[in-house]
Write a protein that holds these residues in place. Structure first.
Motif, PDB file in Angstrom:
ATOM      1  N   GLN A   1      42.226   6.492  -6.222  1.00 64.78           N
ATOM      2  CA  GLN A   1      43.133   7.708  -7.122  1.00 64.78           C
ATOM      3  C   GLN A   1      44.105   6.306  -7.823  1.00 64.78           C
ATOM      4  OE1 GLN A   1      44.880  10.536  -4.639  1.00 64.78           O
ATOM      5  NE2 GLN A   1      42.890  10.323  -3.162  1.00 64.78           N
ATOM      6  N   LYS A   2      44.229   5.649  -7.861  1.00 61.38           N
ATOM      7  CA  LYS A   2      45.910   4.409  -8.309  1.00 61.38           C
ATOM      8  C   LYS A   2      44.100   3.394  -8.236  1.00 61.38           C
ATOM      9  CE  LYS A   2      48.808   7.299  -7.341  1.00 61.38           C
ATOM     10  NZ  LYS A   2      49.367   8.754  -7.661  1.00 61.38           N
ATOM     11  N   LEU A   3      43.696   2.750  -8.508  1.00 64.84           N
ATOM     12  CA  LEU A   3      42.858   1.714  -8.442  1.00 64.84           C
ATOM     13  C   LEU A   3      42.082   1.697  -9.428  1.00 64.84           C
ATOM     14  CD1 LEU A   3      44.378  -0.700  -5.417  1.00 64.84           C
ATOM     15  CD2 LEU A   3      46.046   0.140  -7.818  1.00 64.84           C
ATOM     16  N   GLY A   4      41.111   2.912  -8.796  1.00 66.86           N
ATOM     17  CA  GLY A   4      39.925   3.355  -9.688  1.00 66.86           C
ATOM     18  C   GLY A   4      38.836   2.808  -8.986  1.00 66.86           C
ATOM     19  N   TYR A   5      39.099   2.037  -8.370  1.00 67.84           N
ATOM     20  CA  TYR A   5      37.615   1.410  -7.327  1.00 67.84           C
ATOM     21  C   TYR A   5      37.236   2.434  -5.714  1.00 67.84           C
ATOM     22  CZ  TYR A   5      39.893  -3.252  -8.225  1.00 67.84           C
ATOM     23  OH  TYR A   5      40.096  -4.094  -8.323  1.00 67.84           O
ATOM     24  N   LYS A   6      35.251   2.471  -5.824  1.00 72.49           N
ATOM     25  CA  LYS A   6      35.456   3.403  -4.891  1.00 72.49           C
ATOM     26  C   LYS A   6      35.281   2.375  -3.564  1.00 72.49           C
ATOM     27  CE  LYS A   6      30.918   5.218  -3.617  1.00 72.49           C
ATOM     28  NZ  LYS A   6      29.437   5.425  -3.852  1.00 72.49           N
ATOM     29  N   VAL A   7      35.446   3.277  -2.506  1.00 68.23           N
ATOM     30  CA  VAL A   7      35.729   2.977  -1.281  1.00 68.23           C
ATOM     31  C   VAL A   7      34.953   3.575  -0.496  1.00 68.23           C
ATOM     32  CG1 VAL A   7      37.008   2.831   0.695  1.00 68.23           C
ATOM     33  CG2 VAL A   7      38.191   2.553  -1.454  1.00 68.23           C
ATOM     34  N   GLU A   8      34.133   2.356   0.649  1.00 66.73           N
ATOM     35  CA  GLU A   8      33.096   2.899   1.444  1.00 66.73           C
ATOM     36  C   GLU A   8      33.809   3.193   3.006  1.00 66.73           C
ATOM     37  OE1 GLU A   8      29.669   1.381   1.336  1.00 66.73           O
ATOM     38  OE2 GLU A   8      29.244   2.349  -1.283  1.00 66.73           O
TER      39      GLU A   8
ATOM     40  N   PRO B   1      40.640  -7.946  -7.765  1.00 71.13           N
ATOM     41  CA  PRO B   1      42.028  -8.073  -7.763  1.00 71.13           C
ATOM     42  C   PRO B   1      42.977  -7.518  -6.821  1.00 71.13           C
ATOM     43  CG  PRO B   1      41.134  -8.545  -9.540  1.00 71.13           C
ATOM     44  CD  PRO B   1      40.004  -7.794  -8.121  1.00 71.13           C
ATOM     45  N   LYS B   2      43.225  -5.855  -7.828  1.00 74.35           N
ATOM     46  CA  LYS B   2      43.821  -4.748  -7.652  1.00 74.35           C
ATOM     47  C   LYS B   2      44.362  -4.358  -6.159  1.00 74.35           C
ATOM     48  CE  LYS B   2      42.027  -2.163 -11.001  1.00 74.35           C
ATOM     49  NZ  LYS B   2      42.060  -1.358 -12.061  1.00 74.35           N
ATOM     50  N   ALA B   3      42.696  -4.551  -5.663  1.00 72.43           N
ATOM     51  CA  ALA B   3      43.027  -3.912  -4.656  1.00 72.43           C
ATOM     52  C   ALA B   3      43.477  -5.087  -3.529  1.00 72.43           C
ATOM     53  CB  ALA B   3      41.711  -3.507  -3.807  1.00 72.43           C
TER      54      ALA B   3
ATOM     55  N   ALA C   1      29.849  -6.392  -2.306  1.00 70.12           N
ATOM     56  CA  ALA C   1      28.919  -6.594  -3.745  1.00 70.12           C
ATOM     57  C   ALA C   1      31.019  -6.453  -4.143  1.00 70.12           C
ATOM     58  CB  ALA C   1      28.219  -5.673  -4.313  1.00 70.12           C
ATOM     59  N   GLY C   2      31.147  -7.308  -5.698  1.00 64.82           N
ATOM     60  CA  GLY C   2      32.510  -7.379  -6.002  1.00 64.82           C
ATOM     61  C   GLY C   2      31.856  -6.390  -7.133  1.00 64.82           C
ATOM     62  N   ALA C   3      33.529  -5.847  -7.553  1.00 64.96           N
ATOM     63  CA  ALA C   3      34.029  -5.103  -8.785  1.00 64.96           C
ATOM     64  C   ALA C   3      33.478  -4.911  -9.202  1.00 64.96           C
ATOM     65  CB  ALA C   3      35.847  -4.908  -8.991  1.00 64.96           C
TER      66      ALA C   3
END
Length: 296
Positions: free
Chosen positions: A59-66, A245-247, A28-30
């Motif tokens: 930590q720098k871009l604010g997305y959660k990662v699995e 986009p940031k990732a 799914a998208g951000a």
């Protein structure tokens, strides 16, 4: 479907649980707050770059990662079908050629993470070069006896194993058995053989920390059955750049020198990949700035 989690990677085992939805839940998208899903394989270099990417993205871009640990072939399928967002271990142009040729129309090449990588078969340095210097030498009766007609491999879905199967055919080594196992199992077998001063041939690659720990040498490959120098690419699903986009901007600029990567891998053996990723990011602010220069 998924590789069992070895104790060395137990801190990432929750990825296996998350991965159970891999076959049915599309990435799914951000925009809807869902996590960015990264596929990875239990290989030393993969674990190093994946941990660095995870920390920067969170930590720098604010997305959660699995993190979803699974076979390399399933990673290609998962990214192609949109069930994974990205994978960071695509060996091109040779090792993963079959996967790329089949699925490239559904994939997006995000660029090279590092280059001058290599696949090969290696032996301990104490094995006499006069007797065993080339893969072709495995056909000698005295060499076969020392090796018990075995080559120690890694996980069966790896491109290295497919190439190794081709090498057995190329050099007419039909009476050899290619043993399967994880990267860790291969290193354990190597370590045991070295302690006993026994002969062993292992399928391996550069970068790998074991070349810093043990005195090893690659066997020559005159038939080029295992290919030449390669580059490791980041591969994303279609739509990834729009949803994250940031990732995507970060991953497009995510490059790491081979020497740096090998240093991380060697140190992580005695600490953890998570700790060494943290230390590398902290001690390389200029590198981090380059990675994030196009993030808006």
């Amino acid at each position: 479907m998924f590789n069992k989690c070895h104790q060395r990677w137990r801190t990432l085992c929750p990825a296996l649980v998350l991965g159970l939805s891999f076959a049915v839940a599309p990435a799914a998208g951000a925009a809807d707050g869902k996590a960015l899903r990264i596929g990875w394989t239990a290989w030393s270099d993969a674990e190093a770059v994946t941990n660095i990417a995870k920390q920067v993205i969170e930590q720098k871009l604010g997305y959660k990662v699995e993190l979803v640990m699974t076979d390399i072939g399933l990673q290609y399928q998962g990214v192609a079908k949109g069930q994974l967002d990205v994978m960071l271990m695509s060996w091109l142009p040779t090792t993963h050629k079959a996967y790329w040729d089949k699925l490239s129309g559904e994939l997006v090449d995000m660029g090279v993470l590092y280059d001058n990588a290599k696949l090969g078969w290696a032996v301990p340095a104490y094995v006499p070069e006069a007797q065993l210097n080339s893969i072709a030498d495995l056909g000698k009766p005295e060499v076969q006896k020392q090796l018990k007609n075995q080559v120690q491999g890694i996980d069966p879905g790896a491109g290295l194993m497919k190439a190794s199967e081709g090498a057995l055919k190329s050099y007419k080594l039909d009476n050899y058995k290619l043993q399967t196992g994880s990267d860790a199992a291969m290193v354990i077998a190597l370590d045991r053989a070295i302690k006993r001063k026994e002969w062993i041939v292992v399928t391996t690659w550069t970068p790998h920390w074991m070349f810093s720990k043990y005195k090893l040498r690659y066997l020559q490959d005159p038939n080029q059955a295992l290919g030449g120098a390669e580059a490791i690419h980041a591969i994303a699903r279609k739509g990834f750049e729009q949803d994250f986009p940031k990732a995507a901007a970060f991953i497009s600029n995510f490059k790491i020198p081979l020497a740096d990567l090998e240093g991380i891998m060697l140190r992580a053996k005695d600490t953890s990949y998570e700790k060494e990723a943290t230390a590398y990011i902290k001690s390389h602010p200029d590198m981090l700035e380059k990675w994030l220069k196009d993030v808006k």
